[in-house]
Design a protein around this motif. Structure first.
Motif, PDB file in Angstrom:
ATOM      1  N   ILE A   1       0.855  -1.207   0.000  1.00  0.00           N
ATOM      2  CA  ILE A   1       0.000   0.000   0.000  1.00  0.00           C
ATOM      3  C   ILE A   1       0.881   1.242   0.000  1.00  0.00           C
ATOM      4  O   ILE A   1       0.685   2.186  -0.776  1.00  0.00           O
ATOM      5  CB  ILE A   1      -0.930  -0.003   1.244  1.00  0.00           C
ATOM      6  CG1 ILE A   1      -1.894  -1.202   1.188  1.00  0.00           C
ATOM      7  CG2 ILE A   1      -1.682   1.312   1.370  1.00  0.00           C
ATOM      8  CD1 ILE A   1      -2.713  -1.417   2.447  1.00  0.00           C
ATOM      9  N   LEU A   2       1.885   1.245   0.879  1.00  0.00           N
ATOM     10  CA  LEU A   2       2.777   2.413   0.986  1.00  0.00           C
ATOM     11  C   LEU A   2       3.544   2.630  -0.328  1.00  0.00           C
ATOM     12  O   LEU A   2       3.718   3.761  -0.786  1.00  0.00           O
ATOM     13  CB  LEU A   2       3.758   2.231   2.142  1.00  0.00           C
ATOM     14  CG  LEU A   2       3.138   2.268   3.542  1.00  0.00           C
ATOM     15  CD1 LEU A   2       4.166   1.847   4.578  1.00  0.00           C
ATOM     16  CD2 LEU A   2       2.615   3.656   3.875  1.00  0.00           C
ATOM     17  N   ASP A   3       3.979   1.501  -0.920  1.00  0.00           N
ATOM     18  CA  ASP A   3       4.731   1.630  -2.183  1.00  0.00           C
ATOM     19  C   ASP A   3       3.856   2.236  -3.276  1.00  0.00           C
ATOM     20  O   ASP A   3       4.312   3.059  -4.077  1.00  0.00           O
ATOM     21  CB  ASP A   3       5.280   0.270  -2.626  1.00  0.00           C
ATOM     22  CG  ASP A   3       6.386  -0.204  -1.695  1.00  0.00           C
ATOM     23  OD1 ASP A   3       6.930   0.651  -0.963  1.00  0.00           O
ATOM     24  OD2 ASP A   3       6.705  -1.407  -1.689  1.00  0.00           O
ATOM     25  N   LEU A   4       2.582   1.802  -3.297  1.00  0.00           N
ATOM     26  CA  LEU A   4       1.656   2.338  -4.290  1.00  0.00           C
ATOM     27  C   LEU A   4       1.433   3.845  -4.056  1.00  0.00           C
ATOM     28  O   LEU A   4       1.488   4.640  -4.999  1.00  0.00           O
ATOM     29  CB  LEU A   4       0.312   1.601  -4.199  1.00  0.00           C
ATOM     30  CG  LEU A   4      -0.770   2.100  -5.157  1.00  0.00           C
ATOM     31  CD1 LEU A   4      -0.434   1.684  -6.582  1.00  0.00           C
ATOM     32  CD2 LEU A   4      -2.145   1.560  -4.779  1.00  0.00           C
TER      33      LEU A   4
ATOM     34  N   ARG B   1      -1.331   9.339   8.249  1.00  0.00           N
ATOM     35  CA  ARG B   1      -1.076   8.294   9.253  1.00  0.00           C
ATOM     36  C   ARG B   1       0.365   7.784   9.215  1.00  0.00           C
ATOM     37  O   ARG B   1       0.770   6.988  10.051  1.00  0.00           O
ATOM     38  CB  ARG B   1      -2.046   7.124   9.042  1.00  0.00           C
ATOM     39  CG  ARG B   1      -3.462   7.426   9.519  1.00  0.00           C
ATOM     40  CD  ARG B   1      -4.442   6.328   9.136  1.00  0.00           C
ATOM     41  NE  ARG B   1      -5.712   6.449   9.828  1.00  0.00           N
ATOM     42  CZ  ARG B   1      -6.667   7.301   9.510  1.00  0.00           C
ATOM     43  NH1 ARG B   1      -6.489   8.130   8.499  1.00  0.00           N
ATOM     44  NH2 ARG B   1      -7.792   7.342  10.203  1.00  0.00           N
ATOM     45  N   ILE B   2       1.120   8.232   8.180  1.00  0.00           N
ATOM     46  CA  ILE B   2       2.495   7.723   8.038  1.00  0.00           C
ATOM     47  C   ILE B   2       3.343   8.104   9.249  1.00  0.00           C
ATOM     48  O   ILE B   2       4.171   7.334   9.716  1.00  0.00           O
ATOM     49  CB  ILE B   2       3.123   8.251   6.723  1.00  0.00           C
ATOM     50  CG1 ILE B   2       2.437   7.573   5.539  1.00  0.00           C
ATOM     51  CG2 ILE B   2       4.619   7.996   6.682  1.00  0.00           C
ATOM     52  CD1 ILE B   2       2.899   8.040   4.181  1.00  0.00           C
ATOM     53  N   TYR B   3       3.116   9.348   9.757  1.00  0.00           N
ATOM     54  CA  TYR B   3       3.944   9.820  10.872  1.00  0.00           C
ATOM     55  C   TYR B   3       3.780   8.918  12.095  1.00  0.00           C
ATOM     56  O   TYR B   3       4.747   8.507  12.721  1.00  0.00           O
ATOM     57  CB  TYR B   3       3.568  11.259  11.224  1.00  0.00           C
ATOM     58  CG  TYR B   3       3.672  12.194  10.051  1.00  0.00           C
ATOM     59  CD1 TYR B   3       4.916  12.639   9.597  1.00  0.00           C
ATOM     60  CD2 TYR B   3       2.541  12.620   9.355  1.00  0.00           C
ATOM     61  CE1 TYR B   3       5.027  13.483   8.499  1.00  0.00           C
ATOM     62  CE2 TYR B   3       2.640  13.460   8.259  1.00  0.00           C
ATOM     63  CZ  TYR B   3       3.890  13.887   7.829  1.00  0.00           C
ATOM     64  OH  TYR B   3       3.992  14.715   6.746  1.00  0.00           O
ATOM     65  N   MET B   4       2.498   8.597  12.398  1.00  0.00           N
ATOM     66  CA  MET B   4       2.229   7.726  13.552  1.00  0.00           C
ATOM     67  C   MET B   4       2.826   6.342  13.320  1.00  0.00           C
ATOM     68  O   MET B   4       3.420   5.736  14.214  1.00  0.00           O
ATOM     69  CB  MET B   4       0.705   7.637  13.750  1.00  0.00           C
ATOM     70  CG  MET B   4       0.281   6.774  14.922  1.00  0.00           C
ATOM     71  SD  MET B   4       0.817   7.453  16.491  1.00  0.00           S
ATOM     72  CE  MET B   4      -0.386   8.752  16.674  1.00  0.00           C
ATOM     73  N   LEU B   5       2.696   5.873  12.061  1.00  0.00           N
ATOM     74  CA  LEU B   5       3.234   4.556  11.703  1.00  0.00           C
ATOM     75  C   LEU B   5       4.741   4.529  11.954  1.00  0.00           C
ATOM     76  O   LEU B   5       5.285   3.578  12.548  1.00  0.00           O
ATOM     77  CB  LEU B   5       2.940   4.327  10.207  1.00  0.00           C
ATOM     78  CG  LEU B   5       2.853   2.891   9.716  1.00  0.00           C
ATOM     79  CD1 LEU B   5       1.855   2.113  10.531  1.00  0.00           C
ATOM     80  CD2 LEU B   5       2.426   2.880   8.249  1.00  0.00           C
TER      81      LEU B   5
ATOM     82  N   CYS C   1       7.719   7.886   1.161  1.00  0.00           N
ATOM     83  CA  CYS C   1       6.504   8.698   0.937  1.00  0.00           C
ATOM     84  C   CYS C   1       6.720  10.119   1.460  1.00  0.00           C
ATOM     85  O   CYS C   1       6.332  11.101   0.818  1.00  0.00           O
ATOM     86  CB  CYS C   1       5.308   8.096   1.676  1.00  0.00           C
ATOM     87  SG  CYS C   1       4.758   6.557   0.947  1.00  0.00           S
ATOM     88  N   LEU C   2       7.355  10.206   2.625  1.00  0.00           N
ATOM     89  CA  LEU C   2       7.568  11.543   3.206  1.00  0.00           C
ATOM     90  C   LEU C   2       8.500  12.388   2.337  1.00  0.00           C
ATOM     91  O   LEU C   2       8.394  13.606   2.298  1.00  0.00           O
ATOM     92  CB  LEU C   2       8.158  11.418   4.615  1.00  0.00           C
ATOM     93  CG  LEU C   2       7.220  10.800   5.657  1.00  0.00           C
ATOM     94  CD1 LEU C   2       7.880  10.799   7.019  1.00  0.00           C
ATOM     95  CD2 LEU C   2       5.902  11.552   5.736  1.00  0.00           C
ATOM     96  N   ILE C   3       9.445  11.730   1.641  1.00  0.00           N
ATOM     97  CA  ILE C   3      10.364  12.487   0.776  1.00  0.00           C
ATOM     98  C   ILE C   3       9.556  13.238  -0.289  1.00  0.00           C
ATOM     99  O   ILE C   3       9.774  14.422  -0.535  1.00  0.00           O
ATOM    100  CB  ILE C   3      11.372  11.540   0.082  1.00  0.00           C
ATOM    101  CG1 ILE C   3      12.302  10.914   1.121  1.00  0.00           C
ATOM    102  CG2 ILE C   3      12.182  12.280  -0.977  1.00  0.00           C
ATOM    103  CD1 ILE C   3      13.152   9.784   0.591  1.00  0.00           C
ATOM    104  N   VAL C   4       8.589  12.525  -0.892  1.00  0.00           N
ATOM    105  CA  VAL C   4       7.789  13.159  -1.948  1.00  0.00           C
ATOM    106  C   VAL C   4       6.952  14.291  -1.350  1.00  0.00           C
ATOM    107  O   VAL C   4       6.839  15.374  -1.926  1.00  0.00           O
ATOM    108  CB  VAL C   4       6.874  12.123  -2.630  1.00  0.00           C
ATOM    109  CG1 VAL C   4       6.103  12.766  -3.753  1.00  0.00           C
ATOM    110  CG2 VAL C   4       7.688  10.956  -3.146  1.00  0.00           C
TER     111      VAL C   4
ATOM    112  N   THR D   1       7.669  12.804  15.990  1.00  0.00           N
ATOM    113  CA  THR D   1       7.606  11.336  15.967  1.00  0.00           C
ATOM    114  C   THR D   1       8.773  10.699  16.712  1.00  0.00           C
ATOM    115  O   THR D   1       8.738   9.515  17.020  1.00  0.00           O
ATOM    116  CB  THR D   1       7.652  10.823  14.510  1.00  0.00           C
ATOM    117  OG1 THR D   1       8.892  11.271  13.930  1.00  0.00           O
ATOM    118  CG2 THR D   1       6.500  11.365  13.690  1.00  0.00           C
ATOM    119  N   GLY D   2       9.847  11.466  16.970  1.00  0.00           N
ATOM    120  CA  GLY D   2      11.032  10.877  17.614  1.00  0.00           C
ATOM    121  C   GLY D   2      11.867  10.058  16.648  1.00  0.00           C
ATOM    122  O   GLY D   2      12.824   9.389  17.033  1.00  0.00           O
TER     123      GLY D   2
END
Length: 1785
Positions: A612-615, A636-640, A661-664, A680-681
């Motif tokens: 899912i993340l790759d997509l 939700r990526i940050y929490m993940l 994903c965050l880079i983009v 997020t630490g």
């Protein structure tokens, strides 16, 4: 274009520059031949003087990396070399006795080269003549020694063997490059986007006929070739060399197959050809059954595999499955070439039955099965079935994925994309033709499909096809198992994302899902099912995810039907008929992972979430506009990230996907990503705020964050670095996002982790995959590079470090810098080895390319660190590492210089030279010493590249820039490059020089040759760099080089050529470098004229200058510079692009004009009309630039023009005098400049004021009214007021500081504005002087009075004046202010204004601070300084003049102030009157003159004086009488005065102005002057002092006249009160003595008259040869003035004498006897004097002509009351005669 049998097939687009595959395009369009330009001829000429092109050079040219970039040049190259391309490897012939004989007979080749050529031929088995050709190419391109060292190398066995092996490598590289050229042509000849498509296509058209048969036979020869041995090829053919030979053999086979494969992608393969290829590949075992397979080692496996892959692809391509599929769909299979070839099909069947033992057979078998199945679909024969089974047993789909990865990983991207196209056709047809279940593992199929679809064009093609066809069926089956298995579907869809249109399709596809597949082990309870268990219905609604309330979820409602696809013991697969959005489902999946993160299910859930993340990553990086719809997932990526990184065994791949994903996201919204990530630490952070650099660098209080722990605990032990790579990219993206300084400070811990923990050690980490280390190094340096390229943030002045300063400090002072140095020290050899080891060097992502990129970044980073590093006294460790001398030439400088040998990427040597240039400028070391014994060889390599006509132009420019810097900073190195030899027969100081064989001057001379301009190998930028180098030689005065250059034939002609060109108008885009070129030429000419005596200039230069003048080039350039400045002023935004070049041109033009003022004869700039035109252009240019007060660039240019204007005003006074109105434009400029930023314009304002003053002095008003006068006065007065107030502030500030020394680097920040400095040419002083000039212009003073009412200019000037006097500061301001007040005081209104403004309060008491009155009354305080240099005594004198002027104008209105002044300064006044006796310097006499002048005005008010200051009046009268006595004595005794002058000054000539007073500038060497000149000078000095004394005497007597009774009154008025007047002179008739104890007497006055008469008589004398009379030293005007002064003195003296005598005669207190004596003495003395006087008047002789000059300042105008002609003297004589008669009675 004719084709081989059959049809021509479609075209390959390359993906190397974003192309597609060989079959993307339609049929080939007809080729058009372009008209050839003269570039072709240039290219041929460029080549004619070289030997034949090497294949590597040809490849570089075809790639477009050389100087030959025009299509017609490329076409010419292809025409010349097409035969070589056609022959392929056959171009290199085997050795033969006939060739050896021809070589021996060749007289043009030197014997040593022939011998060595034969050795090469033996080792390589190569034709003898070609061996010599290879040797020559090698020496030209790759040899790393000097030509001289070659002889030694060839004679020395050991060295020559090493050379042989290097030439073998060079030869192997040549063969590969030849094949690469053909590959390049086949790649792009149908790519419409390629600039050389047409040229490539016409060449392919010529090659096409028997290209394949040629290359096929070469391939067969290669795999059948016997390995060389030492018996056949000589004892150098060791095992290692044999292995090297075999690797080369495999490499060539692979390239030949690649060419054949690409060829067949365009052209059809006939059935017989297919059979032939199949037999050949079977025989060769698809690369595995090489004749020399015993030589294969592990490192060659990839090459062997590649040969297998390409063999397999050629056969599949030959079967033309694409066309077969098309025929099957359209039901016309009979059109396919294999339809009617039963014999060949049969033979192929038999042949393929024997296949199956190696994986490479799989695709061939599969394709053949399809072919046979299509022609006979009904029950295919058992043979076909057998073949099909074999291919499936070989794992054909898994093999296809491996093959596509293998081909894509290395090599030409066009080959990879064409292979994907080929496999795409195969897969589509297979899936359409056969049931999916029969094809083996679904995952293998999907993997293969994903590999294929990664080609962008195929993904687009997929969406255009019908969904039930080809690969669409795989997608259907993947949807069928969704979401039970999310992986396959998401994997396919991720591969299908190629551009924005496909993103929309994928998003919509997933947004509208209609089936939900679940798997049950047992039948659930809430289900009703049919009896046969094929249909289920849901009884109750169900939430699909066990998540809490309020969270995103999917709800399946009651009554939903589900199709049971499979049931039984294994469980049930149910497909529910339920519509939903997969995006919601994905959000639920992520939520689930967050729930189970610390349980055992985490791994299974991670497997579902990663796809899912790759997509998501692929979608947002392909089309950002969809990102809003994906917000529930991306947020939700940050929490993940926070949860996953803190578990015990974190899932590294999922974390890496999150960061990707965050880079983009960070690229689009860095601020938001940073603020969310911050919490997020995950990233490193600081636990305490950063305060200073030391704390930051020590990383005190910094935590590594979850990422840091992950790196150390998981990634480093495992040797896999997915998260690290993503982390580095993320930080780089955040840095490039230009966050604010606060966020950037937050990134400091992250960057510190990189600099402290990663950069110094990353090369020691464990790695599982080759190439990752280089990639990490490259990413670290990209991050550092991005930080160093940040535009300086609003750097707060605090001590807290910024990202950039931290980076610079860290690299300069810690291990990080050493790591960068180590990267730069990799060296050219290592890079070449890595490149050679790559399977093919076309790939842009190979380890070699990454290594090159890393080294380039290291260069750039080091260059920036040195550039940005704050200056410091201590040398930093980085600089030390860069410049330390190592032994054996292995120090870094030598390594950098040797990058010149690198040929693959032209940017690498260019950046290396750029860094060398920086080091040569800043580092205290000798580059020449660092190069050691390699210096000459490196010099040769530099010059070889500089001379080469095909070399990339930017390298040449950089080499010249490096040499330009070296001229100034590297004397040893530049001598090496200049390579000058002493001409035989010249010695000592008369040495003459010649150019050596390897002199860079020869190349530079070629580049400036006017015949070469415009040729492709000499573009304008290169011409400019060559001239910059020449200018450096002139600026550094390299006389040996200059002497060689200036005598070269046509040198000056070539050099000056740019001055005769016509540039396009500035409004058109001009190449900025052309402006610089012209500027350099002007500067060189200027320096030559300046340094060389005009008589010694070369004739050719004189001719060129004559041509400049006669060709009206002065006017042209003047006009051009003006229009350039005007253009920049009009379009300031665009103009700034080429600002520095414009500035340089203006600066050079300015230098030319300034020189022309002193060397007009040499420069032929003598016509006044031309000068006037140039002057007016400069004025217009200055006006244009300075009328844009808001633009800093314009103001800079304006300032330069203003300087030039000022110099021309001073030097061309006669021209300016005839100029039209200059004042009006100057007034406009001044108004504009006064609006601009003060600090920027301080100097310019001063220049404009100065120019104004000059113009007013030169032109005056020429009798016309200046219209701008009121406005101008207002501007100037405003400036004066503001400047005066600023001066007050700064004076206050300075006086508050404790004992301030003049500190330029003062860090004081609370100073007002910028501390106003008092300078002679400062704005304040010049504004006052201009105000003074304008005041003179305004004759009636009306405008002044009006302005003073508006602007409080006088109060502010007087306040500043008072403060300056009190503090004894601001001397220049004080002088200027007093001059202004003095000028104002000459009109009644002005004087009233000055008096009314309180001038006396500002001057009277503060003036006491200016001088100290010594307690003992000595006269030491009287200066002997030259009287015209500014000094405080001068200020005092000006104050006296001002008082005199005001009193004279205002009379009774100013008397009280005048008495106050004289009362306050009485000590100084009396002391000054006394001092004349002891100090006769002109300064002292000048002060006495001013003092007596003031007392003269004041003496008119003797009654008021007597009333207010009686004692002072008495003292003044006494002192005046003594002064009269002193002056008379000194004038009388000329020798005494001469002696005094010598004794007091230590030399006869008073310094400074007295030398100037003589009218001629004195030469410093007085010894050289003859005695007569010296005597004349002394006499003139004496005369100057006599004039001063005479002036003082005349004024003293005029003053005394006011203190003695009026003659008429005392003679006629009998009741006169004599007590009112004191007796001034005692009753004695002795001649005056030089003794203060002897009181002044009547004898003094008589002596005065005698002296005056004597001087008058002296003036009448004719010039005598023996002595120097006054008449011979002064001009007639001066003599006339002196005569008037003497007459005035005598008149006053007679007056005082008579008045005092009558006073005595009437005085009752005087004894009668004394009165009688007085009468007798006066009677006799006056009678004698009268007779002399009458004689003088009778003679009336004319004065002699002048032979010398007196300074005009000392000529005194006729004082009112003095008589000018002898007729007017008679009444005065008669009056004395009457008095004599009275006395005699």
């Amino acid at each position: 274009m004719s084709l081989p049998s059959g049809v021509c097939r479609a075209s390959p687009h390359s993906e190397a520059e974003g192309g597609g595959s060989a079959r993307d395009a339609a049929r080939r369009p007809p080729l058009k031949h372009k008209a050839k330009k003269n570039h072709t001829a240039d290219a041929k000429m460029a080549d004619s003087e070289l030997h034949a092109r090497s294949s590597r050079e040809l490849w570089t040219i075809l790639l477009g990396r050389s100087a030959l970039r025009e299509p017609d040049q490329i076409e010419a190259e292809l025409d010349r070399h097409w035969e070589r391309l056609h022959q392929g490897l056959c171009y290199y012939k085997p050795s033969s006795s006939s060739s050896a004989a021809k070589l021996k007979a060749n007289k043009d080749v030197a014997q040593p080269l022939k011998d060595f050529g034969l050795r090469i031929s033996k080792l390589l088995g190569l034709d003898e003549q070609q061996s010599v050709q290879i040797l020559q190419s090698y020496l030209q391109e790759d040899y790393r020694g000097t030509r001289n060292s070659l002889k030694t190398v060839l004679q020395d066995e050991r060295q020559s063997q090493a050379l042989l092996l290097k030439i073998a490598d060079f030869y192997y590289e040549e063969r590969v490059c030849l094949l690469k050229c053909v590959l390049l042509l086949l790649t792009y000849f149908q790519d419409e986007r390629h600039p050389y498509r047409a040229e490539y296509a016409s060449c392919v058209n010529r090659l096409e006929k028997d290209l394949v048969s040629n290359y096929q036979s070469q391939f067969e020869n290669l795999f059948k070739a016997e390995a060389p041995t030492w018996e056949t090829h000589g004892n150098l053919m060791t095992e290692r060399q044999i292995s090297r030979w075999f690797r080369q053999c495999l490499r060539e086979q692979s390239l030949l197959l690649e060419i054949v494969f690409l060829y067949y992608a365009y052209f059809e393969m006939g059935p017989t050809d297919l059979l032939r290829f199949t037999k050949m590949f079977k025989e060769q075992g698809f690369g595995l059954r090489q004749t020399n397979r015993h030589l294969v080692d592990k490192s060659m496996d990839t090459l062997v595999d590649r040969i297998g892959y390409l063999s397999s692809l050629i056969l599949v391509e030959g079967m033309d499955i694409d066309f077969l599929h098309k025929c099957a769909l359209e039901d016309c299979t009979d059109q396919h070439q294999f339809c009617n070839t039963p014999d060949i099909s049969k033979e192929m069947d038999q042949l393929l039955l024997t296949f199956g033992d190696i994986p490479h057979h799989g695709p061939v078998l599969l394709a053949w099965v399809l072919l046979r199945h299509t022609f006979k679909p009904d029950g295919s024969s058992p043979i076909v079935r057998r073949i099909g089974n074999t291919s499936l047993q070989l794992g054909v789909f898994k093999y296809l994925s491996t093959m596509l990865q293998g081909i894509g990983a290395s090599g030409n991207n066009c080959t990879a994309s064409t292979a994907k196209m080929c496999v795409y056709g195969l897969l589509s047809f297979v899936i359409t033709s056969f049931e999916e279940e029969t094809l083996g593992s679904q995952q293998d199929l999907i993997d293969a499909a994903c590999e294929v679809l990664s080609a962008q064009s195929l993904a687009e093609l997929f969406w255009e096809m019908r969904p039930n066809m080809g690969l669409g069926m795989i997608l259907d089956s993947a949807v069928g198992m969704f979401p039970h298995k999310t992986g396959p579907l998401l994997q396919l869809l991720t591969a299908l994302l190629s551009n924005k249109s496909t993103v929309k399709k994928v998003y919509t596809f997933l947004d509208k899902m209609s089936f939900y597949t679940e798997v049950y082990k047992h039948k659930p309870n809430d289900i009703i099912s049919k009896d046969d268990e094929t249909l289920w219905r849901r009884q109750a609604p169900k939430l699909l995810y066990p998540l809490g309330l309020g969270q995103t979820n999917l709800r399946m409602s009651q009554g939903v039907l589900g199709q049971v696809v499979m049931g039984g013991e294994q469980g049930y697969v149910v497909r529910w008929d339920y519509s939903y959005s997969s995006w919601t489902l994905f959000t639920c999946e992520v939520e689930m992972l967050l729930h189970v993160v610390s349980t055992a299910d985490v791994i299974a859930h991670c497997e579902r979430v990663k796809p899912i993340l790759d997509l998501v990553h692929k979608i947002i990086s392909t089309d950002w506009t969809v990102s809003d719809c994906l917000l529930p997932l991306t947020s939700r990526i940050y929490m993940l990230l926070q949860r996953l990184t803190s578990v015990i065994n974190p899932p590294v791949d999922v974390i890496a996907s999150c960061v990707n994903c965050l880079i983009v996201l960070a690229a689009r919204m860095p601020g938001k990503v940073w603020s969310s990530l911050h919490h997020t630490g995950f990233l490193p952070f600081a636990s305490s705020p950063l305060t200073n650099m030391a704390q930051s660098i020590s990383a005190e209080g910094m935590k590594a964050g979850n990422y840091g722990n992950l790196l150390v605990q998981i990634e480093q032990p495992r040797g896999e670095y997915a998260v690290t790579i993503a982390f580095l990219r993320l930080i780089t993206t955040l840095v490039k996002g230009q966050l604010g300084s606060t966020q950037n400070k937050g990134l400091i811990p992250c960057v510190l982790l990189v600099l402290k923990e990663m950069l110094p050690t990353y090369h020691k980490w464990r790695y599982n995959t080759y190439g990752v280390r280089e990639r990490i190094g490259c990413l670290i340096l990209e991050l550092v590079h991005a930080i160093l390229n940040l535009s300086p943030e609003g750097e707060d002045a605090g001590s807290t470090p910024t990202l950039q300063s931290l980076c610079i400090y860290s690299l300069a002072n810690t291990e990080a810098g050493q790591a960068v140095v180590n990267i730069m020290g990799v060296g050219v050899d290592t890079i070449d080895m890595v490149l050679a080891a790559q399977p093919s060097s076309c790939g842009s992502e190979g380890p070699g390319q990454i290594l090159i990129q890393t080294v380039k970044l290291a260069f750039s980073v080091t260059n920036n660190v040195i550039r940005l590093k704050p200056p410091s006294d201590v040398i930093s460790p980085l600089e030390q590492a860069l410049t330390q001398h190592g032994g054996h030439g292995n120090n870094l400088i030598a390594v950098l210089a040797k990058y010149i040998y690198h040929k693959h990427d032209p940017a690498l040597p260019r950046l290396a030279i750029q860094l060398l240039k920086r080091l040569a400028t800043v580092a205290p070391m000798s580059v020449y010493a660092c190069l050691g014994s390699d210096a000459a060889a490196i010099r040769d390599a530099f010059l070889t590249r500089l001379q080469s006509r095909t070399e990339d132009m930017r390298i040449k420019v950089m080499i010249l820039e490096f040499l330009t810097v070296a001229v100034e900073t590297q004397p040893g190195l530049i001598e090496l490059f200049l390579n000058l030899e002493v001409k035989e027969g010249t010695e000592g100081s008369k040495q003459e020089f010649l150019l050596g064989e390897w002199s860079c001057l020869q190349v530079v001379l070629d580049l400036i040759d006017s015949k070469q301009q415009g040729k492709f190998w000499c573009p304008p930028l290169l011409h400019q760099a060559a001239l910059a180098f020449l200018l450096a030689l002139w600026q550094d005065r390299r006389d040996s080089a200059i002497s060689v250059l200036r005598t070269k034939e046509r040198f000056w002609e070539n050099l000056t050529t740019p001055l005769f060109g016509t540039l396009p108008p500035p409004s058109d885009t001009t190449e900025p470098c052309v402006l610089e070129t012209c500027a350099f030429v002007m500067k060189i000419i200027g320096l030559e004229i300046y340094y060389v005596v005009s008589g010694s200039l070369e004739q050719s230069l004189k001719d060129a200058l004559q041509k400049v003048s006669s060709g009206r080039r002065y006017e042209y350039w003047s006009q051009y510079v003006k229009s350039l400045v005007c253009h920049i002023s009009e379009t300031e935004e665009d103009g700034v692009r080429s600002f520095s070049e414009t500035q340089m041109l203006i600066s050079a033009w300015r230098m030319m004009l300034i020189l022309s003022t002193g060397h007009s004869d040499v420069m032929h700039l003598t016509e006044d009309s031309v000068k006037l035109k140039l002057f007016m252009d400069v004025l217009d240019g200055a006006k244009a630039a300075l009328m844009v007060p808001m633009s800093v660039p314009c103001l800079r240019l304006g300032s330069m023009m203003a300087t030039l204007l000022l110099i021309l005003l001073k030097q061309w006074r006669s021209v300016v005098a005839t100029a039209p109105d200059i004042l009006s434009p100057l007034a406009l400029i001044l108004e504009s400049v006064l609006q601009a930023d003060q600090q920027v314009m301080e100097r310019t304002k001063a220049k404009i004021f100065s120019a104004f003053i000059s113009v007013l002095q030169i032109q005056g008003l020429n009798g016309r009214e200046i219209s701008q006068l009121p406005q101008l006065l207002l501007c100037v007065c405003e400036t004066v007021k503001d400047e005066a107030l600023a001066l007050i502030d700064s004076t206050h500030h300075m006086s508050r500081l404790p004992d301030v020394t003049e500190d330029k680097d003062s860090m004081e920040t609370d100073a007002p504005r910028s501390l106003q400095k008092d300078q002679r040419d400062g704005v304040c002083v010049l504004a006052l002087h201009l105000a003074k000039e304008l005041c003179r212009v305004d004759e009636d003073g009306e405008h002044w009075i009006a302005v003073m009412r508006k602007v409080p200019v006088l109060p502010s000037v007087l306040s500043a004046l008072e403060l300056s006097l009190r503090n004894k500061q601001n001397l220049f301001f004080t002088e200027a202010a007093l001059h202004l007040l003095l000028t104002l005081a000459r009109t009644p209104q002005g004087a009233a204004a000055v008096g009314g403004a309180g001038v006396i309060q500002s001057i009277c008491l503060p003036l006491l601070s200016v001088y100290e009155v010594p307690s003992n009354g000595a006269s030491q305080s009287f200066s002997r300084k030259p009287q015209d240099s500014p000094c405080w005594p001068g200020v005092y004198r000006l104050c006296l003049s001002l008082m005199e002027s005001l009193l004279k104008t205002l009379r009774y209105n100013f008397i009280n102030e005048a008495l106050d002044f004289v009362g306050v300064h009485q000590e100084r006044i009396l002391q000054c009157l006394n001092a004349v006796r002891t100090v006769q310097s002109l300064v002292c006499l000048d002060e006495a003159d001013h003092t007596v002048g003031f007392l003269l005005q004041l003496s008119s008010f003797s009654k008021e004086w007597q009333f207010h200051l009686p004692k002072l009046l008495h003292d003044v009268q006494v002192n005046l009488c003594y002064l009269c006595q002193t002056c008379t004595y000194l004038l009388h005794s000329k020798k005494m005065l001469h002696h005094y002058l010598q004794a007091k000054n230590g030399e006869a000539l008073p310094p400074g102005p007295l030398a100037r007073a003589s009218g001629h500038a004195q030469t410093p060497s007085k010894e050289a002057a003859s005695g007569g000149e010296r005597e004349e000078a002394e006499q003139k000095a004496l005369l100057a002092v006599q004039c001063s004394l005479l002036k003082i005497l005349s004024k003293t007597l005029a003053t005394l006249q006011h203190f003695t009774p009026d003659c008429c009154q005392i003679l006629l008025d009998q009741c006169m009160d004599l007590a009112e007047y004191r007796t001034l002179f005692v009753l004695s008739f002795t001649t005056p003595a030089f003794d203060p104890d002897v009181a002044p007497s009547f004898g003094t006055l008589l002596a005065t008259i005698n002296v005056s008469l004597g001087m008058l008589g002296e003036m009448e004398k004719k010039k005598e040869p023996a002595s120097l009379s006054i008449a011979s030293l002064a001009s007639s005007d001066e003599i006339q003035a002196l005569k008037s002064l003497l007459m005035f003195t005598m008149e006053n003296c007679f007056y005082v004498l008579i008045s005092q005598a009558v006073r005595c005669l009437k005085d009752t207190s005087i004894h009668h006897r004394d009165k009688q004596r007085l009468k007798q003495e006066l009677s006799s003395e006056l009678s004698t004097l009268l007779s002399s006087l009458c004689r003088h008047f009778r003679r009336g002789s004319p004065s002699s002509p002048a032979s010398g000059l007196l300074p005009s300042a000392q000529t005194k105008p006729l004082t009112p009351g003095s008589k000018g002609s002898h007729e007017g003297q008679e009444p005065f004589v008669q009056f004395v005669q009457a008095f004599v008669r009275l006395v005699q009675r």
